[in-house]
Design a protein around this motif. Structure first.
Motif, PDB file in Angstrom:
ATOM      1  N   ASP A   1       0.836  -1.203   0.000  1.00  0.00           N
ATOM      2  CA  ASP A   1       0.000   0.000   0.000  1.00  0.00           C
ATOM      3  C   ASP A   1       0.875   1.259   0.000  1.00  0.00           C
ATOM      4  O   ASP A   1       0.607   2.199  -0.751  1.00  0.00           O
ATOM      5  CB  ASP A   1      -0.928  -0.006   1.220  1.00  0.00           C
ATOM      6  N   PHE A   2       1.894   1.262   0.837  1.00  0.00           N
ATOM      7  CA  PHE A   2       2.738   2.453   0.946  1.00  0.00           C
ATOM      8  C   PHE A   2       3.456   2.759  -0.372  1.00  0.00           C
ATOM      9  O   PHE A   2       3.548   3.913  -0.779  1.00  0.00           O
ATOM     10  CB  PHE A   2       3.759   2.291   2.079  1.00  0.00           C
ATOM     11  N   THR A   3       3.972   1.730  -1.043  1.00  0.00           N
ATOM     12  CA  THR A   3       4.717   1.937  -2.296  1.00  0.00           C
ATOM     13  C   THR A   3       3.819   1.901  -3.527  1.00  0.00           C
ATOM     14  O   THR A   3       4.294   2.103  -4.639  1.00  0.00           O
ATOM     15  CB  THR A   3       5.822   0.873  -2.464  1.00  0.00           C
ATOM     16  N   LYS A   4       2.526   1.630  -3.304  1.00  0.00           N
ATOM     17  CA  LYS A   4       1.548   1.524  -4.387  1.00  0.00           C
ATOM     18  C   LYS A   4       1.862   0.381  -5.349  1.00  0.00           C
ATOM     19  O   LYS A   4       1.617   0.459  -6.557  1.00  0.00           O
ATOM     20  CB  LYS A   4       1.415   2.849  -5.129  1.00  0.00           C
ATOM     21  N   TYR A   5       2.383  -0.672  -4.786  1.00  0.00           N
ATOM     22  CA  TYR A   5       2.684  -1.864  -5.576  1.00  0.00           C
ATOM     23  C   TYR A   5       1.391  -2.485  -6.087  1.00  0.00           C
ATOM     24  O   TYR A   5       0.373  -2.506  -5.406  1.00  0.00           O
ATOM     25  CB  TYR A   5       3.421  -2.901  -4.719  1.00  0.00           C
TER      26      TYR A   5
ATOM     27  N   PRO B   1       7.478   1.119  -5.916  1.00  0.00           N
ATOM     28  CA  PRO B   1       7.686  -0.298  -5.614  1.00  0.00           C
ATOM     29  C   PRO B   1       9.125  -0.758  -5.898  1.00  0.00           C
ATOM     30  O   PRO B   1       9.655  -1.603  -5.183  1.00  0.00           O
ATOM     31  CB  PRO B   1       6.698  -1.016  -6.528  1.00  0.00           C
ATOM     32  N   GLY B   2       9.757  -0.169  -6.907  1.00  0.00           N
ATOM     33  CA  GLY B   2      11.085  -0.626  -7.290  1.00  0.00           C
ATOM     34  C   GLY B   2      12.216   0.336  -7.009  1.00  0.00           C
ATOM     35  O   GLY B   2      13.358   0.081  -7.399  1.00  0.00           O
ATOM     36  N   ASP B   3      11.960   1.442  -6.338  1.00  0.00           N
ATOM     37  CA  ASP B   3      13.011   2.431  -6.111  1.00  0.00           C
ATOM     38  C   ASP B   3      12.543   3.438  -5.056  1.00  0.00           C
ATOM     39  O   ASP B   3      11.353   3.591  -4.811  1.00  0.00           O
ATOM     40  CB  ASP B   3      13.322   3.180  -7.410  1.00  0.00           C
ATOM     41  N   THR B   4      13.503   4.100  -4.464  1.00  0.00           N
ATOM     42  CA  THR B   4      13.238   5.235  -3.586  1.00  0.00           C
ATOM     43  C   THR B   4      14.129   6.358  -4.076  1.00  0.00           C
ATOM     44  O   THR B   4      15.352   6.192  -4.160  1.00  0.00           O
ATOM     45  CB  THR B   4      13.553   4.893  -2.112  1.00  0.00           C
ATOM     46  N   ILE B   5      13.538   7.494  -4.429  1.00  0.00           N
ATOM     47  CA  ILE B   5      14.271   8.590  -5.045  1.00  0.00           C
ATOM     48  C   ILE B   5      14.257   9.786  -4.099  1.00  0.00           C
ATOM     49  O   ILE B   5      13.217  10.155  -3.561  1.00  0.00           O
ATOM     50  CB  ILE B   5      13.645   8.977  -6.399  1.00  0.00           C
ATOM     51  N   PHE B   6      15.427  10.404  -3.940  1.00  0.00           N
ATOM     52  CA  PHE B   6      15.615  11.519  -3.017  1.00  0.00           C
ATOM     53  C   PHE B   6      15.852  12.807  -3.796  1.00  0.00           C
ATOM     54  O   PHE B   6      16.658  12.835  -4.727  1.00  0.00           O
ATOM     55  CB  PHE B   6      16.837  11.260  -2.125  1.00  0.00           C
ATOM     56  N   TYR B   7      15.147  13.871  -3.373  1.00  0.00           N
ATOM     57  CA  TYR B   7      15.311  15.204  -3.958  1.00  0.00           C
ATOM     58  C   TYR B   7      15.602  16.180  -2.828  1.00  0.00           C
ATOM     59  O   TYR B   7      14.933  16.152  -1.800  1.00  0.00           O
ATOM     60  CB  TYR B   7      14.036  15.656  -4.663  1.00  0.00           C
ATOM     61  N   LEU B   8      16.578  17.036  -3.027  1.00  0.00           N
ATOM     62  CA  LEU B   8      16.837  18.119  -2.087  1.00  0.00           C
ATOM     63  C   LEU B   8      16.622  19.414  -2.848  1.00  0.00           C
ATOM     64  O   LEU B   8      17.300  19.670  -3.852  1.00  0.00           O
ATOM     65  CB  LEU B   8      18.255  18.045  -1.516  1.00  0.00           C
ATOM     66  N   ASN B   9      15.658  20.202  -2.398  1.00  0.00           N
ATOM     67  CA  ASN B   9      15.289  21.447  -3.076  1.00  0.00           C
ATOM     68  C   ASN B   9      14.985  21.201  -4.553  1.00  0.00           C
ATOM     69  O   ASN B   9      15.469  21.905  -5.433  1.00  0.00           O
ATOM     70  CB  ASN B   9      16.386  22.500  -2.893  1.00  0.00           C
ATOM     71  N   LYS B  10      14.208  20.164  -4.800  1.00  0.00           N
ATOM     72  CA  LYS B  10      13.728  19.769  -6.135  1.00  0.00           C
ATOM     73  C   LYS B  10      14.821  19.181  -7.031  1.00  0.00           C
ATOM     74  O   LYS B  10      14.548  18.800  -8.166  1.00  0.00           O
ATOM     75  CB  LYS B  10      13.047  20.938  -6.866  1.00  0.00           C
TER      76      LYS B  10
END
Length: 185
Positions: free
Chosen positions: A55-59, A93-102
């Motif tokens: 649910d959290f990752t929308k798998y 579901p397959g990755d976690t992506i990080f953005y700092l100030n877009k």
């Protein structure tokens, strides 16, 4: 659950969120001396209901075939830091992506890209912020440290773990795995 979350939103989910985050966001979290891999260790000791993770990752079945593990409208956690710096973390579901100030600063998925922020830069981001312990862990996968910072970082991580829903007997192992994950190359 909303698509855009803050740390406040996660407090009700902390028993599940933090084990999920630690098992997903430290792809090189491995304590070689004792042959302990962080994600495996966390999954073995803490409850991570697959229904919650999905649910959290929308798998959904087929997301890897149809979208290569990415969803169009991912769940995001937004974290504010000192000097109006804003961290956004997208959970797919397959990755976690990080953005700092877009700006994309990395990801922890199969083509992981890590270590964009120095320990000193992180300390500046954490100056005079609320929930410092939680914010540290949210951005820590993108941090790198030098050999001469290992002792300090280990101490800080271990102290901050006391605020998270992990057992005290696991602090040392978790800290060692994380430190090994973020030592600069």
């Amino acid at each position: 659950m909303n698509n855009i979350l803050t740390l406040d939103d996660l407090f009700n989910e902390c028993e599940t969120f933090w084990p999920f985050f630690f098992s997903k966001c430290y792809p090189n979290g491995y304590f070689e001396k004792e042959d302990i891999e962080l994600a495996e260790y966390i999954r073995g000791k803490y409850c991570l209901p697959i229904e919650w993770v999905d649910d959290f990752t929308k798998y959904y079945a087929g997301v890897f075939d149809e979208e290569d593990g990415y969803v169009k409208n991912p769940r995001k956690v937004i974290v504010d830091f000192a000097n109006n710096n804003l961290l956004e973390i997208e959970f797919h579901p397959g990755d976690t992506i990080f953005y700092l100030n877009k700006e994309n600063i990395g990801c922890t998925g199969p083509h992981f890209e890590l270590h964009k922020i120095s320990w000193n830069e992180l300390k500046k981001l954490l100056l005079n912020v609320e929930y410092k312990e939680f914010k540290l862990f949210m951005i820590l996968p993108m941090v790198f440290i030098q050999d001469n910072e290992i002792d300090e970082v280990f101490k800080v991580i271990t102290e901050c773990l006391t605020k998270l829903p992990f057992k005290s007997e696991d602090y040392t192992i978790i800290s060692k795995c994380i430190v090994e994950n973020i030592i600069g190359e």
